[in-house]
Design a protein around this motif. Structure first.
Motif, mmCIF file in Angstrom:
data_model
loop_
_atom_site.group_PDB
_atom_site.id
_atom_site.type_symbol
_atom_site.label_atom_id
_atom_site.label_comp_id
_atom_site.label_asym_id
_atom_site.label_seq_id
_atom_site.Cartn_x
_atom_site.Cartn_y
_atom_site.Cartn_z
ATOM 1 N N GLY A 93 -11.206 -4.230 40.247
ATOM 2 C CA GLY A 93 -11.596 -5.637 40.113
ATOM 3 C C GLY A 93 -10.298 -6.419 40.329
ATOM 4 O O GLY A 93 -10.271 -7.316 41.180
ATOM 5 N N LEU A 94 -9.265 -5.910 39.765
ATOM 6 C CA LEU A 94 -7.848 -6.587 39.835
ATOM 7 C C LEU A 94 -7.509 -6.518 41.530
ATOM 8 O O LEU A 94 -7.000 -7.333 41.993
ATOM 9 N N LYS A 95 -7.850 -5.320 42.105
ATOM 10 C CA LYS A 95 -7.402 -5.180 43.518
ATOM 11 C C LYS A 95 -8.184 -6.051 44.531
ATOM 12 O O LYS A 95 -7.528 -6.517 45.362
ATOM 13 N N GLN A 96 -9.331 -6.062 43.896
ATOM 14 C CA GLN A 96 -10.320 -6.982 44.994
ATOM 15 C C GLN A 96 -10.149 -8.338 44.949
ATOM 16 O O GLN A 96 -10.251 -8.954 46.027
ATOM 17 N N ILE A 97 -9.360 -8.848 43.917
ATOM 18 C CA ILE A 97 -8.925 -10.304 44.025
ATOM 19 C C ILE A 97 -7.335 -10.401 44.310
ATOM 20 O O ILE A 97 -6.939 -11.532 44.264
ATOM 21 N N GLY A 98 -6.794 -9.417 44.466
ATOM 22 C CA GLY A 98 -5.351 -9.333 45.175
ATOM 23 C C GLY A 98 -4.536 -9.257 43.781
ATOM 24 O O GLY A 98 -2.972 -9.527 44.229
ATOM 25 N N ALA A 99 -4.876 -9.095 42.570
ATOM 26 C CA ALA A 99 -3.948 -9.145 41.412
ATOM 27 C C ALA A 99 -3.565 -7.853 40.966
ATOM 28 O O ALA A 99 -3.019 -7.752 39.840
ATOM 29 N N GLY A 100 -3.431 -7.046 41.837
ATOM 30 C CA GLY A 100 -3.122 -5.532 41.378
ATOM 31 C C GLY A 100 -1.533 -4.865 41.466
ATOM 32 O O GLY A 100 -1.033 -4.131 41.290
ATOM 33 N N THR A 101 -0.723 -5.992 42.156
ATOM 34 C CA THR A 101 0.547 -6.096 42.258
ATOM 35 C C THR A 101 1.101 -5.868 40.880
ATOM 36 O O THR A 101 1.202 -6.687 40.181
ATOM 37 N N PRO A 102 2.064 -4.708 40.566
ATOM 38 C CA PRO A 102 2.686 -4.264 39.221
ATOM 39 C C PRO A 102 3.929 -5.353 39.186
ATOM 40 O O PRO A 102 4.535 -6.043 40.180
ATOM 41 N N ASP A 160 -15.951 0.973 33.230
ATOM 42 C CA ASP A 160 -14.922 1.693 32.935
ATOM 43 C C ASP A 160 -13.470 1.064 33.320
ATOM 44 O O ASP A 160 -13.601 -0.001 33.867
ATOM 45 N N ALA A 161 -12.531 1.799 32.977
ATOM 46 C CA ALA A 161 -11.257 1.427 33.318
ATOM 47 C C ALA A 161 -10.993 1.349 34.958
ATOM 48 O O ALA A 161 -10.233 0.469 35.415
ATOM 49 N N ARG A 162 -11.574 2.112 35.518
ATOM 50 C CA ARG A 162 -11.572 2.196 37.076
ATOM 51 C C ARG A 162 -12.150 1.155 37.640
ATOM 52 O O ARG A 162 -11.722 0.446 38.448
ATOM 53 N N ALA A 163 -13.345 0.728 37.085
ATOM 54 C CA ALA A 163 -13.696 -0.821 37.527
ATOM 55 C C ALA A 163 -12.964 -1.905 37.192
ATOM 56 O O ALA A 163 -12.805 -3.002 38.001
ATOM 57 N N PHE A 164 -12.217 -1.802 36.194
ATOM 58 C CA PHE A 164 -11.013 -2.853 35.851
ATOM 59 C C PHE A 164 -10.045 -3.044 36.882
ATOM 60 O O PHE A 164 -9.916 -4.022 37.483
ATOM 61 N N VAL A 165 -9.364 -1.817 37.021
ATOM 62 C CA VAL A 165 -8.654 -1.576 37.995
ATOM 63 C C VAL A 165 -9.114 -2.269 39.350
ATOM 64 O O VAL A 165 -8.331 -3.021 40.201
ATOM 65 N N VAL A 215 3.352 -9.790 46.794
ATOM 66 C CA VAL A 215 2.029 -10.703 46.358
ATOM 67 C C VAL A 215 1.402 -11.345 47.306
ATOM 68 O O VAL A 215 0.085 -11.312 47.192
ATOM 69 N N GLU A 216 2.211 -12.024 48.266
ATOM 70 C CA GLU A 216 1.493 -12.548 49.416
ATOM 71 C C GLU A 216 0.600 -11.782 49.930
ATOM 72 O O GLU A 216 -0.561 -11.990 50.409
ATOM 73 N N ALA A 217 1.023 -10.684 50.572
ATOM 74 C CA ALA A 217 0.465 -9.658 51.393
ATOM 75 C C ALA A 217 -1.100 -9.049 50.531
ATOM 76 O O ALA A 217 -1.965 -9.075 50.980
ATOM 77 N N ALA A 218 -0.880 -8.998 49.357
ATOM 78 C CA ALA A 218 -1.889 -8.637 48.180
ATOM 79 C C ALA A 218 -2.943 -9.684 48.147
ATOM 80 O O ALA A 218 -4.189 -9.345 48.470
ATOM 81 N N PHE A 219 -2.741 -10.843 48.330
ATOM 82 C CA PHE A 219 -3.590 -11.747 48.173
ATOM 83 C C PHE A 219 -4.046 -12.234 49.323
ATOM 84 O O PHE A 219 -5.393 -12.482 49.704
#
Length: 265
Positions: A218-227, A211-216, A21-25
């Motif tokens: 966007g999550l990665k762009q703010i660091g929130a893509g960690t599952p 679309d869904a790609r833009a949603f995903v 999480v720290e690395a992603a953000f």
């Protein structure tokens, strides 16, 4: 505690998850602001709620999970005191400090919100914006944050609720694929984690993506893509199936829980 320190992170249970999480953000610190529309909205809403309630003059404020400082920016005009602004991600802390050089009474440092490295009963206000859903043990984390408050102090935060992303869930269900988004508490579940005098406000925020790609993305762009921990990434074929089921455009509905609790004597 100087900027650049990273107290309370080393040697804790679940360190591997925290590191991810720290690395992603940290990596997203410079790309965060253009994609953080929801975070800006909830920061304004949370600051308004705190402003309506009011806090003592010149309070000691502890902000957890500051990101690039969106809540700091909204709340500072309403609550001017001595601030300790923190985030688990070193990159986020550095960017927040850079953007808020004009706040002489604010100090910035890296800190784990699950284990705040501060003296007990030393703050009048403990705040966070869309951070609590990242904590491993939410109940214990909130108890520790409450310990940071002086009697009469206010704990105020926003977080995602259990009814977030119904469209994304449905797309996974139709595609026959498990999804990796973390479990969030319901409003009732969060209420049970807090003392009886806590107040919970629920807001539903729909956000439309191309679309869904833009949603995903966007999550990665703010660091929130960690599952969620233990989730195994799906194959490219299964991902394409989920993207098709999500449709065009795609609406992602966020359920936001705003919590406020005043510590008794």
């Amino acid at each position: 505690m100087g900027r650049g320190a990273n107290p309370a992170v080393l040697g804790l249970p679940g360190m591997k998850e925290k590191e991810r999480v720290e690395a992603a953000f940290s990596a997203a610190a410079l790309s965060y602001d253009p994609a953080a529309d929801l975070q800006k909205h909830t920061a304004r809403r949370l600051a308004g709620l705190i402003g309506q309630r009011g806090v003592r003059d010149q309070p000691a404020v502890l902000e957890l999970g500051c990101g690039t400082g969106g809540l700091t920016r909204e709340l500072w005009p309403l609550v001017q005191g001595t601030w300790l602004v923190t985030d688990l991600a070193q990159g986020m802390v550095q960017e927040a400090a850079r953007q808020h050089k004009d706040l002489p009474q604010a100090r910035f440092c890296a800190m784990d919100a699950e284990h705040p490295a501060v003296p007990r009963e030393s703050f009048d206000l403990v705040v966070s914006n869309l951070m609590a859903q990242w904590m491993g043990d939410l109940r214990q984390s909130l108890e520790r944050q409450g310990d940071c408050l002086v009697p009469g102090g206010l704990l105020a935060f926003s977080m995602l609720g259990s009814e977030s992303f119904p469209e994304w869930r449905e797309a996974h269900r139709k595609a026959g694929v498990s999804w990796g988004v973390r479990d969030y508490p319901s409003a009732e579940g969060l209420k049970r984690m807090l003392p009886q005098n806590a107040e919970i406000l629920v807001e539903t925020v729909p956000v439309v993506h191309a679309d869904a790609r833009a949603f995903v993305a966007g999550l990665k762009q703010i660091g929130a893509g960690t599952p969620a921990e233990g989730y195994r990434p799906m194959t490219a074929g299964r991902m394409r199936a989920v993207l098709r089921e999500a449709g065009v455009p795609m609406t992602a509905t966020y359920q936001v829980l705003y919590a406020q609790w005043v510590k008794g004597p």
